[in-house]
Motif scaffolding. Sequence first.
Motif, short mmCIF file in Angstrom:
data_model
loop_
_atom_site.label_atom_id
_atom_site.label_comp_id
_atom_site.label_asym_id
_atom_site.label_seq_id
_atom_site.Cartn_x
_atom_site.Cartn_y
_atom_site.Cartn_z
N SER A 56 1.03 -0.84 -0.31
CA SER A 56 -0.07 -0.08 0.49
C SER A 56 0.41 1.31 -0.32
O SER A 56 0.48 2.59 -0.40
CB SER A 56 -0.83 -0.37 1.32
N ASP A 58 0.97 2.88 2.63
CA ASP A 58 1.11 3.55 4.09
C ASP A 58 2.28 2.64 4.88
O ASP A 58 1.30 3.43 6.66
CB ASP A 58 -0.46 2.99 3.82
N PRO A 78 0.39 4.18 9.87
CA PRO A 78 -0.42 4.88 10.59
C PRO A 78 -1.39 4.87 12.18
O PRO A 78 -0.99 3.47 12.03
CB PRO A 78 -1.84 4.77 9.16
#
Length: 174
Positions: A56, A58, A78
């Motif tokens: 991803s 992320d 995150p």
Amino acid sequence: MAGAIRRALPDDAATLCTLAGRTFVETFGHLYPPQDLADYLAGAYPLELQRRQLESGDYAAWLLEVGGEAVGFAFAGPCGLPHAEVRPGDGELKRLYVLRDHQGGGWGGQLFAQAEQWLLQAGPRTLWIGVWSENLGAQRFYARHGFGKVGEYEFPVGRTRDREFILRRPARHD
């Protein structure tokens, strides 16, 4: 023996999952009834989720390799900690472990530095870490890096509930 840290690729997902389980058992396994530990490990590190996270962009992970063997890692992304002040865009060091036989050589600090650099590459932001309430060494390490306790939650390992501290470091604009 010399070691090296490298960024993990999606193809490293199985290695990361195996190492996460191995380091968790080595570090904390003695604390839990065997069934609680087995229940936790059965669902804690799903291979396809790890692969998707790495694909991803992320999330990111770094592997410490010594003699061609993965012996430590850091994993960041995150913030997913249960705290009312977590904001979109906040980052979290989710896991940082080095196998016992390779501790004490500064590898944990180097893995942390890699994760911190990645978490801050787009600029200053608030960083979070969850740490076991009785892991005093980790708490001291993170305090040296500017993290302070801002909350607690229960971390389930099977039917056992651990007291986990939530640590935060506000965005630095220096």
